[in-house]
Scaffold this motif. Structure first.
Motif, mmCIF file in Angstrom:
data_model
loop_
_atom_site.group_PDB
_atom_site.id
_atom_site.type_symbol
_atom_site.label_atom_id
_atom_site.label_comp_id
_atom_site.label_asym_id
_atom_site.label_seq_id
_atom_site.Cartn_x
_atom_site.Cartn_y
_atom_site.Cartn_z
ATOM 1 N N ALA A 50 -56.936 -1.446 115.479
ATOM 2 C CA ALA A 50 -57.059 -1.753 113.979
ATOM 3 C C ALA A 50 -58.100 -2.715 113.917
ATOM 4 N N ALA A 51 -58.093 -4.060 114.738
ATOM 5 C CA ALA A 51 -58.877 -5.114 114.576
ATOM 6 C C ALA A 51 -60.316 -4.726 114.608
ATOM 7 N N ASP A 52 -60.545 -3.851 115.805
ATOM 8 C CA ASP A 52 -61.871 -3.208 115.930
ATOM 9 C C ASP A 52 -62.326 -2.464 114.967
ATOM 10 N N ILE A 53 -61.585 -1.546 114.304
ATOM 11 C CA ILE A 53 -61.845 -0.840 113.027
ATOM 12 C C ILE A 53 -62.233 -1.923 111.978
ATOM 13 N N ALA A 54 -61.568 -2.806 111.715
ATOM 14 C CA ALA A 54 -61.744 -3.951 110.468
ATOM 15 C C ALA A 54 -63.024 -4.499 110.631
ATOM 16 N N SER A 55 -63.304 -4.874 112.015
ATOM 17 C CA SER A 55 -64.709 -5.572 112.488
ATOM 18 C C SER A 55 -65.706 -4.692 112.133
ATOM 19 N N GLY A 56 -65.758 -3.543 112.320
ATOM 20 C CA GLY A 56 -66.642 -2.625 112.399
ATOM 21 C C GLY A 56 -67.283 -2.203 113.668
ATOM 22 N N SER A 71 -49.825 2.004 130.017
ATOM 23 C CA SER A 71 -49.624 3.374 130.494
ATOM 24 C C SER A 71 -50.160 4.442 129.389
ATOM 25 N N ILE A 72 -50.306 5.681 129.896
ATOM 26 C CA ILE A 72 -50.679 6.797 128.783
ATOM 27 C C ILE A 72 -49.617 6.855 127.791
ATOM 28 N N GLY A 73 -48.280 6.750 127.918
ATOM 29 C CA GLY A 73 -47.138 6.868 127.042
ATOM 30 C C GLY A 73 -47.445 5.798 125.822
ATOM 31 N N THR A 74 -48.070 4.712 126.220
ATOM 32 C CA THR A 74 -48.574 3.454 125.266
ATOM 33 C C THR A 74 -49.531 3.839 124.345
ATOM 34 N N VAL A 75 -50.625 4.342 125.111
ATOM 35 C CA VAL A 75 -51.824 4.783 124.328
ATOM 36 C C VAL A 75 -51.471 5.931 123.449
ATOM 37 N N ARG A 76 -50.382 7.131 123.669
ATOM 38 C CA ARG A 76 -50.115 7.969 122.734
ATOM 39 C C ARG A 76 -49.283 7.405 121.545
ATOM 40 N N ARG A 77 -48.424 6.549 121.906
ATOM 41 C CA ARG A 77 -47.661 5.982 120.672
ATOM 42 C C ARG A 77 -48.502 4.923 119.937
ATOM 43 N N ALA A 78 -49.417 4.371 120.482
ATOM 44 C CA ALA A 78 -50.354 3.714 119.580
ATOM 45 C C ALA A 78 -51.323 4.556 118.819
ATOM 46 N N ILE A 79 -51.681 5.767 119.337
ATOM 47 C CA ILE A 79 -52.456 6.508 118.194
ATOM 48 C C ILE A 79 -51.599 6.979 117.385
ATOM 49 N N VAL A 80 -50.447 7.413 117.524
ATOM 50 C CA VAL A 80 -49.439 7.811 116.397
ATOM 51 C C VAL A 80 -49.238 6.865 115.387
ATOM 52 N N GLU A 81 -49.438 5.480 115.800
ATOM 53 C CA GLU A 81 -49.117 4.449 114.998
ATOM 54 C C GLU A 81 -50.364 4.204 114.040
ATOM 55 N N LEU A 82 -51.478 4.371 114.577
ATOM 56 C CA LEU A 82 -52.683 4.220 114.012
ATOM 57 C C LEU A 82 -52.663 5.520 112.940
ATOM 58 N N ARG A 83 -52.366 6.544 113.344
ATOM 59 C CA ARG A 83 -52.334 7.812 112.396
ATOM 60 C C ARG A 83 -51.288 7.569 111.088
ATOM 61 N N LYS A 84 -50.157 6.831 111.437
ATOM 62 C CA LYS A 84 -49.299 6.472 110.391
ATOM 63 C C LYS A 84 -50.078 5.426 109.387
ATOM 64 N N ARG A 85 -50.766 4.607 109.975
ATOM 65 C CA ARG A 85 -51.422 3.618 109.061
ATOM 66 C C ARG A 85 -52.743 4.380 108.351
ATOM 67 N N ASP A 86 -53.006 5.435 108.648
ATOM 68 C CA ASP A 86 -54.069 6.206 108.234
ATOM 69 C C ASP A 86 -55.497 5.654 108.580
#
Length: 89
Positions: free
Chosen positions: A17-23, A44-59
Motif C-alpha cells: 500500500a505504501a508503494d501504491i501511495a508513493s507512486g 510464505s505463499i500463504g502470507t502473500v495470498r492473505r496480503a492480496i486479500v487484505e489489499l482487495r478489502k482496501r480497494d
C-alpha cells in the motif's frame, strides 16, 4: 503499554500500500506473481495470498483470474489530513 504485534500479511499489505501511495506502483500496474513475491519479500505463499486479500478489502487491487493482480486505487488519506487539491489560480 506495548503495541500488539502485527501479522506478517498485514505488514506486507502495508508495504505494498505504501508503494501504491508513493507512486512506485501506479494505477494499472501489475503486482509481481505470488511466487515472485514470496522471494522478493521472504515470506510464505500463504502470507502473500492473505496480503492480496487484505489489499482487495482496501480497494487497492483487483485480481483477474489467470491474468494477475493489478493496482486499481490509492490508499485513502488519514482522517484529519488535509486533502491535496489543484489550485485554480
Amino acid at each position: 503499554m506495548s503495541e500488539l504485534p502485527r501479522y506478517e500479511y498485514v505488514k506486507l499489505a502495508d508495504a505494498i500500500a505504501a508503494d501504491i501511495a508513493s507512486g512506485k506502483l501506479p494505477r494499472g500496474a501489475a503486482l509481481p506473481g505470488e511466487r515472485a513475491m514470496t522471494e522478493l519479500y521472504s515470506v510464505s505463499i500463504g502470507t502473500v495470498r492473505r496480503a492480496i486479500v487484505e489489499l482487495r478489502k482496501r480497494d487497492l487491487v483487483a485480481t483477474l483470474p489467470a491474468k494477475g493482480t493489478y493496482v486499481i486505487g490509492a490508499p485513502a488519506s488519514p482522517a484529519g489530513a488535509p486533502e491535496q487539491t489543484e489550485s485554480t489560480d
